[in-house]
Design an enzyme around this catalytic site. Structure first.
Site, PDB file in Angstrom:
ATOM      1  CG  ASP A 172      -2.299   0.848   1.198  1.00 25.50           C
ATOM      2  OD1 ASP A 172      -2.565   1.528   0.109  1.00 25.50           O
ATOM      3  OD2 ASP A 172      -2.555   1.343   2.283  1.00 25.50           O
ATOM      4  CG  HIS A 255      -4.741   3.561  -3.952  1.00 25.46           C
ATOM      5  ND1 HIS A 255      -3.422   3.748  -3.814  1.00 25.46           N
ATOM      6  CD2 HIS A 255      -5.195   3.010  -2.667  1.00 25.46           C
ATOM      7  CE1 HIS A 255      -2.867   3.686  -2.655  1.00 25.46           C
ATOM      8  NE2 HIS A 255      -3.962   2.953  -1.892  1.00 25.46           N
ATOM      9  CG  HIS A 258      -7.170  -1.775  -4.547  1.00 24.39           C
ATOM     10  ND1 HIS A 258      -8.350  -1.161  -3.899  1.00 24.39           N
ATOM     11  CD2 HIS A 258      -6.872  -2.904  -3.605  1.00 24.39           C
ATOM     12  CE1 HIS A 258      -8.757  -1.958  -2.829  1.00 24.39           C
ATOM     13  NE2 HIS A 258      -8.066  -2.675  -2.600  1.00 24.39           N
ATOM     14  CG  HIS A 272      -5.988  -1.811   0.357  1.00 21.56           C
ATOM     15  ND1 HIS A 272      -6.936  -1.100  -0.470  1.00 21.56           N
ATOM     16  CD2 HIS A 272      -4.960  -0.747   0.709  1.00 21.56           C
ATOM     17  CE1 HIS A 272      -6.520   0.185  -0.788  1.00 21.56           C
ATOM     18  NE2 HIS A 272      -5.336   0.197  -0.249  1.00 21.56           N
TER      19      HIS A 272
END
Length: 361
Positions: A172, A255, A258, A272
């Site tokens: 992340d 992101h 993602h 995540h």
């Protein structure tokens, strides 16, 4: 355009901090605490959580989190909290537990104390909650009025968690610098409401440098169950540096990819940060970054065990229809991928995914 930097009012990191929660509660509340706690944390650390409150005769209500940061879960907890005469929300656990606590505090207009028990995301420090559907698909971002009042990290607890969770946090945090760099180039507006400042960019760069320097050492330390300086540095990078860096620097393609990956059920078993790590490779391919830079990130990801291709995320790269669904979900109008300094289409994202998959294989 103005530059805005957001951060929690207080960030505390060290051994044994979970036993001092009443001390931090006293800075923001007086009536009592409503603690939303991950199931495993409640089972293993209940006594440590309540001890300081009991010693000071302060009420604390323990509410078990039901595993998904969804609107239904948030509403369930709000209904229960309204029946209690308590004035501080405390979130204790992983990223979704913490986002739920922040969301409940936001809707109830109460201060919130955030206590991560894993270092798997940069969620703890931010004025942002990521909401999912009850079955785990990305729903929307909830932008909060302020950052948490206090963030408390007990490093003794973090070091007992699985190494994979720390590595997920590295994944992340890995996106922080590259997304901030893209936002700075495009002059995009960050979640904080301004353009990327010198401070945000410097924090994002320090985050990346710390990951590359100490990431592998921290993973090995976690596997051995020892609280080394490398572990402490990575906890700070995953939580604080990444948290401040992404929020004040900006989000971009990593992101968004993602979020696109969450439309495929086979990715739901991955964390995540594991999906964000691959999203970072996709962003680098999308912007046609220097091959040396891409290979540096691929080599680092492989060294710590982060996914570098679709197969590692359980996705069959021959199912192009599925990958096109990911690309399409990544470019919906509200997605942060449009902070990239050039026009992005579902076709260009599909191509970048396929290139990243090949390079990472």
């Amino acid at each position: 355009m103005n530059r805005v930097i957001l951060s929690p009012s207080r960030y505390v990191q060290g051994p044994g901090e979970i036993k001092k929660l009443q001390q931090y509660f006293a800075n923001v509340g007086s009536k009592g605490a409503y603690a939303i706690i991950s199931p495993s944390v409640l089972e293993n650390y209940k006594d440590e959580i309540v001890s300081s409150f009991q010693e000071n005769n302060i009420p604390i209500n323990l509410q078990k989190f039901n595993r998904e940061c969804s609107k239904n879960e948030i509403n369930r907890i709000i209904v229960d909290l309204k029946e209690k005469d308590l004035d501080v929300v405390i979130g204790i656990g992983g990223g979704k537990t913490l986002d739920t606590a922040k969301s409940v505090a936001y809707y109830m207009h109460l201060p919130v104390i955030i206590v991560p028990t894993i270092a798997s995301t940069d969620a703890p420090c931010s004025a942002l909650a990521v909401l999912y559907t009850d079955d785990g698909q990305f729903d929307e971002y909830l932008f909060l009025k302020s950052n948490p009042n206090v963030v408390v990290i007990d490093t003794d607890i973090i070091v007992k968690s699985p190494a994979r969770l720390l590595v997920s946090g590295i994944g992340d945090a890995l996106a922080t610098f590259f997304e901030a760099r893209a936002c700075k180039t495009s002059n995009a507006i960050s979640i904080a409401g301004g353009t990327c400042s010198l401070t945000a960019m410097a924090i994002a760069e320090l985050c990346l440098d710390t990951l590359l320097k100490d990431g592998l050492k921290a993973k090995i330390s976690m596997e051995r169950g020892v609280n080394t300086v490398a572990v402490q540095n990575i906890i700070e990078a995953n939580t604080y540096l990444s948290g401040i860096g992404f929020e004040s620097g900006g989000l971009a393609a990593a992101h968004a990819v993602h979020n696109g990956l969450t439309v495929l059920e086979e990715t739901h078993k991955f964390y995540h940060g594991e999906k964000v790590a691959f999203g970072t490779l996709v962003q680098l391919c999308l912007e046609n970054a220097d091959l040396d830079e891409i290979n540096t990130i691929i080599d680092f990801c492989k060294s710590v065990g982060l996914p570098t291709n679709l197969k590692a995320l359980g996705i069959d790269n021959s199912k192009t229809s599925d990958i096109k669904k990911v690309a399409e979900a990544s470019v919906v109008p509200q997605e942060t991928i449009h902070n990239m300094p050039f026009e992005v289409t579902k076709e260009s994202v599909f191509a970048a995914i396929m290139l990243a998959d090949k390079l990472g294989s």
